[in-house]
Design a protein around this motif. Structure first.
Motif, PDB file in Angstrom:
ATOM      1  N   ASN A  67      15.952  46.591  99.169  1.00  8.39           N
ATOM      2  CA  ASN A  67      16.420  47.520  98.308  1.00  8.39           C
ATOM      3  C   ASN A  67      18.037  47.031  97.750  1.00  8.39           C
ATOM      4  N   THR A  68      18.708  46.266  98.777  1.00  4.88           N
ATOM      5  CA  THR A  68      19.971  45.732  98.633  1.00  4.88           C
ATOM      6  C   THR A  68      19.766  44.600  97.562  1.00  4.88           C
ATOM      7  N   PHE A  69      18.948  43.769  97.896  1.00  4.57           N
ATOM      8  CA  PHE A  69      18.699  42.676  97.205  1.00  4.57           C
ATOM      9  C   PHE A  69      18.305  43.042  95.593  1.00  4.57           C
ATOM     10  N   ASP A  70      17.326  44.022  95.606  1.00  4.97           N
ATOM     11  CA  ASP A  70      16.936  44.315  94.290  1.00  4.97           C
ATOM     12  C   ASP A  70      18.095  45.015  93.391  1.00  4.97           C
ATOM     13  N   GLY A  71      18.920  45.828  94.198  1.00 13.15           N
ATOM     14  CA  GLY A  71      20.050  46.317  93.384  1.00 13.15           C
ATOM     15  C   GLY A  71      21.053  45.380  92.922  1.00 13.15           C
ATOM     16  N   PHE A  72      21.085  44.512  93.745  1.00 17.05           N
ATOM     17  CA  PHE A  72      22.345  42.974  93.334  1.00 17.05           C
ATOM     18  C   PHE A  72      21.708  42.392  92.184  1.00 17.05           C
ATOM     19  N   MET A  73      20.534  42.226  92.115  1.00 18.94           N
ATOM     20  CA  MET A  73      19.782  41.549  90.999  1.00 18.94           C
ATOM     21  C   MET A  73      19.766  42.460  89.742  1.00 18.94           C
ATOM     22  N   SER A  74      19.637  43.848  90.051  1.00 13.78           N
ATOM     23  CA  SER A  74      19.657  44.589  88.720  1.00 13.78           C
ATOM     24  C   SER A  74      21.101  44.476  88.305  1.00 13.78           C
ATOM     25  N   ILE A  75      22.131  44.888  89.071  1.00 14.92           N
ATOM     26  CA  ILE A  75      23.543  44.797  88.732  1.00 14.92           C
ATOM     27  C   ILE A  75      23.905  43.550  87.895  1.00 14.92           C
ATOM     28  N   THR A  76      23.382  42.294  88.517  1.00 14.11           N
ATOM     29  CA  THR A  76      23.646  41.004  87.968  1.00 14.11           C
ATOM     30  C   THR A  76      22.850  40.885  86.490  1.00 14.11           C
ATOM     31  N   LEU A  77      21.612  41.397  86.181  1.00 14.91           N
ATOM     32  CA  LEU A  77      20.911  41.394  85.213  1.00 14.91           C
ATOM     33  C   LEU A  77      21.715  42.196  84.202  1.00 14.91           C
ATOM     34  N   TRP A  78      22.095  43.389  84.486  1.00 24.01           N
ATOM     35  CA  TRP A  78      22.866  44.535  83.388  1.00 24.01           C
ATOM     36  C   TRP A  78      24.023  43.553  83.038  1.00 24.01           C
ATOM     37  N   SER A  79      24.785  43.125  83.955  1.00 15.33           N
ATOM     38  CA  SER A  79      26.057  42.457  83.856  1.00 15.33           C
ATOM     39  C   SER A  79      25.928  41.377  82.767  1.00 15.33           C
ATOM     40  N   SER A  80      25.024  40.501  83.099  1.00 14.42           N
ATOM     41  CA  SER A  80      24.893  39.201  82.259  1.00 14.42           C
ATOM     42  C   SER A  80      24.341  39.698  80.736  1.00 14.42           C
ATOM     43  N   LEU A  81      23.532  40.489  80.555  1.00 15.96           N
ATOM     44  CA  LEU A  81      23.200  40.874  79.286  1.00 15.96           C
ATOM     45  C   LEU A  81      24.167  41.586  78.540  1.00 15.96           C
ATOM     46  N   LEU A  82      24.836  42.488  79.316  1.00 12.27           N
ATOM     47  CA  LEU A  82      26.265  43.031  78.352  1.00 12.27           C
ATOM     48  C   LEU A  82      27.241  42.211  78.094  1.00 12.27           C
ATOM     49  N   LEU A  83      27.332  41.044  79.125  1.00 10.04           N
ATOM     50  CA  LEU A  83      28.369  40.079  78.653  1.00 10.04           C
ATOM     51  C   LEU A  83      27.909  39.323  77.568  1.00 10.04           C
TER      52      LEU A  83
END
Length: 101
Positions: free
Chosen positions: A17-33
């Motif tokens: 769950n921690t890894f999935d959350g980290f990957m989700s935040i990374t994807l969101w951040s990179s797409l928004l950027l």
């Protein structure tokens, strides 16, 4: 201690769950950027009209969401950013008209 270990029997749900959350935040951040930098590049570096670039970037954001299988919250965020950009652009044009006289 070490002899009690059996491979594959440890509960790893919290780590997953921690890894999935980290990957989700990374994807969101990179797409928004990506969407933000694309808009700023089109407006300031290329000199494209702000309304055309705003519409184009919104379409790119929707396509990126479809490609990466984002949930509904992504599309709501893109819509909110579109409305925010629209309001800011209209306000800046309104102030420019008043300053020009």
């Amino acid at each position: 201690m070490a002899a009690d270990y059996t491979r594959g029997e440890m509960n790893i749900t919290s780590q997953k769950n921690t890894f999935d959350g980290f990957m989700s935040i990374t994807l969101w951040s990179s797409l928004l950027l990506t969407v933000t930098l694309l808009y700023l590049t089109l407006v300031f570096a290329v000199g494209m009209d702000w309304m055309g670039s705003l519409i184009g970037v919104a379409i790119v954001g929707i396509v990126l969401g479809l490609v990466t299988s984002m949930k509904t919250s992504w599309y709501v965020t893109i819509g909110g950013l579109f409305v925010f950009g629209l309001l800011c652009g209209l306000l800046s044009q309104l102030f420019a008209v008043f300053l020009a006289g």
